[in-house]
Design a protein around this motif. Structure first.
Motif: not given
Lengths: 394, 261
Positions: B80-106
């Motif tokens: 989301n273009p509005t929320l995305s700049p506000l959110i620390n994505k690494e923290e977000l993934f960590k909080k929801y137990h999602i590994p922050p890697n390319e395959k997951v994003l893919y």
């Protein structure tokens, strides 16, 4: 001593050597610069790999095996074997590790580094003097205790040793402390570079070994079965004790015939007195590794073809009965030849010990010392290496 | 000063009262506005939060409102273009137990582009994590989408469904045609069938299943697998010492006759 770079295997294995500018004056960097042509060497900064984010893809992983980064290691070199951290579920043999690099130029289908490493390149650490300093401090504190230290946890101990010559730095240190044992664990046949330092009764040269069929099919780029046996004979003749690790034992259609051949070859070439340690372990890996193993080695590979189950330790393993059958088969074949073969099970549960070899490690005379609790090392439990959670966002 | 703040539960209530979860971004914005307002009004130091404060606080706040977001929601937030700049994505993934890697994003991107609404609903209902599906990356996009669509109407549990998908994926990689199974409703029977295809040699060949022991009427014996160990679960019910003696004798007899092939 032969010039190791005349060995064609080494020339083909390494596509390029990247040298951290900070290590330029080190013995290792200077040696590599003197051995390799200029176009194989690139001088880079310490943060050379910082742009890499996340887990390694298939292509990145394969690239990492052919490119070497010489840098300084920032954490503690000397650590306990990871098996010791799982003492509630497995019986561990008090092994310590000295990591002088990471990643491996060999390509075994089952290798646990596939789920362990995040760094996109093979590394060799130039600051071995610091490693020796750490080691020496422990040795001086506990000179009489039987610590066993291996250098083959996250890198093959000897596959790059003709280049690094780390063996020649370590052996003299262990010579000073005869109660301590150093183990080089390898799937290579690179031993010529240190043979002149023998005899060394507390420096074990050990081979992870499998039947020729498994080596051919699953242990790519490694020394062949006969090459490993020949290298072991050379070490024996120069006064180095030996060890063999039949690990991982891999189930396949003709496993009994192939493992019988392996045992018989060892019996034919060595006596129980030649082999200081003999360990058996069956195939095991982290569940998340399955995906990369299938991607890299396809469904023909035996490691991708067998039915595996999640175990208490969180690793995928064969069915417990299957493991016991394989352990018992190999164990009995050795013991039928001579009761003096000292065999233990690597990373196995107490139940498996009891069922497979009808004993516990503490009750076996030759093994007591391996399983005897030792004082903790100073920084134990601290996060000591540079392994970070892989991320694509920072 | 005693803190005066609206509890997490109450704030979560504000959000959920506003409607259903399908418009998560809208509700999140609403919640943040109200939350920001409440904090200002009460001069609370709760979370030390103000709009535009540290990124990790936004993640914390989001997690308080929506502790169970699935990866489709997460992708909606980070794209989301509005929320995305506000959110620390690494923290977000960590909080929801999602590994922050390319395959997951893919997989996240692909889910938006290629997966059916039935698949997306199934992922949401079963709380499937992207890391649960990484093995499917060995398939082509179409194969993956089709297999996921097949499982989305299945009554199998999450773990059974993931097991089915993994074996199905292996069989597709082995170039075996499994359309006969995947084109119909995937049930317990389909799971057994696909396991037979995947492991034809080991399936139902555990030595303990070949044990020929008589347990009588007082003792129940059942072959069970618990992780990497398979075994017999033996149960009995007794009301007297004599009955217990009989059972012990039976167990003793079976122990003596225990001949595992």
């Amino acid at each position: 001593m032969t010039n190791p770079v005349t060995n064609p295997v080494l020339n083909t294995v390494l596509d390029k050597i990247y040298i951290d500018r900070e290590t330029l004056d080190s013995r290792l960097s200077q040696r590599l610069i003197s051995l390799y042509p200029n176009d194989k060497i690139e001088i880079v900064t310490s943060d050379f790999t910082k742009d890499h984010k996340g887990n390694l893809s298939k292509d990145q992983f394969e690239w990492s095996k052919k490119n070497l980064f010489v840098t300084n290691f920032k954490g503690y070199f000397f650590k306990r074997c990871p098996g010791a951290t799982q003492k509630k579920t497995i019986t561990c043999c008090n092994y310590y590790v000295l990591n002088l690099g990471s990643q491996c130029n060999f390509n075994c289908s089952y290798c646990y580094l596939q789920s362990y490493l995040n760094t996109p390149i093979m590394k060799a650490y130039a600051n071995i003097d610091k490693a020796i300093e750490e080691l020496r401090s422990m040795m001086e504190e506990f000179p009489k205790l039987p610590y066993r230290v291996g250098t083959g946890e996250v890198i093959d101990s000897l596959s790059l040793d003709p280049l690094t010559l780390f063996s020649r730095d370590l052996i003299p240190v262990f010579n000073e402390f005869p109660h301590w044992t150093l183990e080089f664990k390898t799937k290579s046949d690179n031993v010529d570079q240190f043979l002149d330092l023998g005899p060394c009764p507390n420096v074990i040269v050990s081979w992870s070994i499998n039947p020729p069929h498994i080596i051919e099919k699953e242990e790519h780029s490694t020394a062949r079965f006969s090459e490993r046996i020949s290298a072991a004979i050379k070490c024996k003749n120069k006064g180095f004790p030996l060890a063999f690790h039949i690990d991982p034992i891999i189930w396949h259609e003709n496993w009994q015939e192939n493992y019988a051949f392996l045992v018989d070859e060892i019996i034919k070439n060595f006596t129980p007195e030649d082999i200081k340690v003999f360990s058996l372990g069956t195939l095991r890996f982290q569940p998340e590794q399955r995906y990369l193993m299938k991607e890299r080695f396809g469904m023909d590979s035996y490691v991708n073809n067998s039915e595996m189950f999640l175990s208490d330790t969180g690793k995928m393993r064969y069915d417990w009965h299957q493991r016991n059958e394989m352990f018992q088969f190999i164990y009995k074949r050795f013991k039928n030849h001579s009761p003096n073969w000292n065999i233990f099970l690597c990373m196995e549960t107490p139940e498996t010990w009891a069922t497979s070899v009808n004993s516990s490690p503490m009750s076996v005379t030759g093994l007591k010392d391996f399983f005897r609790p030792l004082p903790k090392i100073k920084h134990e439990g601290e996060d000591s290496d540079e392994k970070n959670e892989p991320t694509i966002f920072n | 000063m005693e803190k005066s703040f609206i509890s997490k539960e109450a704030l979560t209530g504000i959000v959920y009262l506003s409607g259903n979860k399908s418009s998560i971004l809208e509700h999140f914005n609403l919640a943040i506005n109200r939350f920001g307002f409440c904090i200002h009004k009460d001069q609370s130091e709760y979370l030390n939060f103000s709009i535009g404060a540290e990124f990790s606080k936004w993640v914390e706040l989001l997690f308080n409102f929506f502790p169970c977001l699935d990866f489709l929601d997460i992708y909606e937030i980070i794209s989301n273009p509005t929320l995305s700049p506000l959110i620390n994505k690494e923290e977000l993934f960590k909080k929801y137990h999602i590994p922050p890697n390319e395959k997951v994003l893919y997989l996240m991107r692909e889910s938006k582009l290629h997966w059916t609404s039935e698949t997306l609903n199934w992922i949401s209902e079963k709380k499937i994590r992207p890391q649960d599906l990484l093995f499917l990356l060995n398939l082509q996009i179409k194969e993956r989408a089709s297999l996921l669509h097949s499982i989305s109407s299945s009554p199998l549990s999450k773990s059974q469904a993931l097991q089915f998908l993994e074996w199905a994926c292996d069989l597709i990689m082995l170039k075996m045609d499994i359309s006969e199974i995947t084109e119909n409703l995937i049930t317990d029977a389909s799971l057994i069938k696909i396991k037979e295809l995947r492991y034809p040699k080991s399936f139902l060949q555990h030595p303990l299943q070949k044990l020929n022991l008589n347990w009588g009427s007082k003792v129940q014996s059942q072959f069970l697998r618990k992780q990497d160990r398979a075994g017999l679960q033996i149960q009995f019910f007794v009301s007297s010492s004599d009955e217990l003696q009989n059972v012990i004798q039976l167990l003793q007899k079976n122990q003596n006759e225990w001949r595992c092939p």
